[in-house]
Design an enzyme around this catalytic site. Structure first.
Site, PDB file in Angstrom:
ATOM      1  N   ARG A 237       0.856  -1.188   0.000  1.00 42.78           N
ATOM      2  CA  ARG A 237       0.000   0.000   0.000  1.00 42.78           C
ATOM      3  C   ARG A 237       0.895   1.242   0.000  1.00 42.78           C
ATOM      4  NH1 ARG A 237      -3.245  -2.911  -1.588  1.00 42.78           N
ATOM      5  NH2 ARG A 237      -5.346  -3.385  -0.799  1.00 42.78           N
ATOM      6  N   GLU A 265      -4.266   6.770  -5.580  1.00 48.30           N
ATOM      7  CA  GLU A 265      -4.583   5.988  -6.770  1.00 48.30           C
ATOM      8  C   GLU A 265      -6.073   6.103  -7.073  1.00 48.30           C
ATOM      9  OE1 GLU A 265      -1.198   2.485  -6.146  1.00 48.30           O
ATOM     10  OE2 GLU A 265      -3.320   1.993  -6.045  1.00 48.30           O
ATOM     11  N   HIS A 284       0.174  -0.603 -10.088  1.00 52.19           N
ATOM     12  CA  HIS A 284      -0.592  -1.474  -9.189  1.00 52.19           C
ATOM     13  C   HIS A 284      -0.953  -2.772  -9.908  1.00 52.19           C
ATOM     14  CE1 HIS A 284      -3.193  -1.320  -5.323  1.00 52.19           C
ATOM     15  NE2 HIS A 284      -2.910  -2.582  -5.643  1.00 52.19           N
TER      16      HIS A 284
END
Length: 331
Positions: A237, A265, A284
């Site tokens: 994260r 994001e 990601h």
């Protein structure tokens, strides 16, 4: 008429065919809110017996609209988009898919580590720009005998530890949740705290969920104890790392970084991290393989089916005693 109404708040994939196949076992009425407006979603939250989300935020206000939902099933491992406390107060299970991409994230993290350790991306940029020399990649070091520090020692970190040890890394980890017995047999040395971990590491790889305790855990104070040239890898994260402090270390040449996640994001292309030197960025994507994504979709649906067949999901993050007792379920 279907007995159970299952609401999908949003999805990245083009259809719900896999989920529908699984949900046939409980003859579910599937409602897809992906391309609908917010009014549609708010109304359906009140009617749903089960809710599945991917990127949609299910905060307290939305959870309090869920009049009859028994489970929220999330497309992923971390559930920071869901107010778990609010769901638990309303006796709603919060389910996830903790195993689906263990191999993929561990392998992606290793790929990022090796790219930094061998300067692969930087050499490629220089070569394509007309510079044909190894000198600008200096200094690179032999991997055997270097230290990999793992922030967190869950499923993914343990898989990465095995890969790294096979390459010759000394592997250390900081995970305050685990006991000494949990560390035993992993081949991973226990660090006393995060500063001890970072101070000893040639490479730091982040593998912890985002919580109040872990937000900005890798900050300026911690990075001040790092060895020169620290390689920082994050496929967990983004907000676990204080990006202002990391950018400062990058700009000063004290570190390089490979990041699959950033704090905000989806990102703005104006985010300063894109201009920071010494970085490799992936979007990601560490979780992704065709096999992992299919497993994720099946697990999300299986969690829902399990609630209506057995009283609880296959995987959950809130208290079994709190939710099951309030539902009158024997577990």
């Amino acid at each position: 008429m279907s007995e159970f109404r299952v609401l999908f708040t949003d999805r990245k994939h083009p259809d719900l065919d896999i989920e529908r196949e699984v949900l046939k076992r409980i003859d579910a009425n599937v409602v897809d809110a992906t391309d609908e407006g917010p009014d549609f979603l708010e109304r359906e939250l009140q009617l749903a017996d089960a809710v599945c989300n991917q990127y949609a935020v299910l905060d307290r206000a939305r959870i309090e609209q869920m009049k009859q939902a028994r489970v929220i099933s999330h497309y992923g491992i971390g559930v920071n988009r869901i107010d778990v406390d609010a769901a638990t107060e309303r006796q709603i299970w919060v389910a996830n898919a903790p195993d689906y991409c263990t191999e993929e994230v561990a392998m992606h993290s290793l790929a990022l580590i090796l790219n930094l350790e061998r300067g692969i991306v930087e050499y490629d940029r220089l070569y394509r720009g007309g510079t044909w020399t190894y000198d600008l990649g200096r200094p690179l070091h032999r991997i055997s005998g270097r230290t990999l520090g793992l922030l967190g020692l869950g499923r993914i970190a343990r898989r990465l530890a095995r890969y790294a040890a096979a390459l010759g890394y000394r592997v250390r980890a900081y995970d305050p949740i685990l006991s000494d017995e949990d560390f035993a047999g992993t081949g991973v040395e226990r660090a006393a705290d995060v500063i001890d971990l970072v101070a000893s590491a040639d490479v730091l790889s982040v593998h912890t969920p985002l919580t109040d305790a872990t937000r900005n855990m890798i900050n300026a104070e911690v990075l001040a104890h790092a060895k020169p040239g620290l390689r920082v890898v994050n496929a967990s994260r983004g907000a676990v790392i204080d990006e202002v402090a990391l950018r400062e270390a990058l700009e000063q040449g004290r570190a390089v970084a490979a990041l699959d996640v950033i704090a905000s994001e989806p990102p703005s292309m104006e985010d300063p991290i894109f201009a920071a030197p010494g970085t490799i960025l992936t979007p990601h994507a560490a979780f992704y393989s065709e096999e992992a994504y299919e497993e994720l979709r099946r697990t999300v649906a299986e969690n829902i089916v399990s609630v209506f067949e057995t009283g609880r999901p296959l995987h959950f993050v809130n208290s079994v005693n709190t939710v099951s007792a309030s539902r009158g379920i024997h577990v």
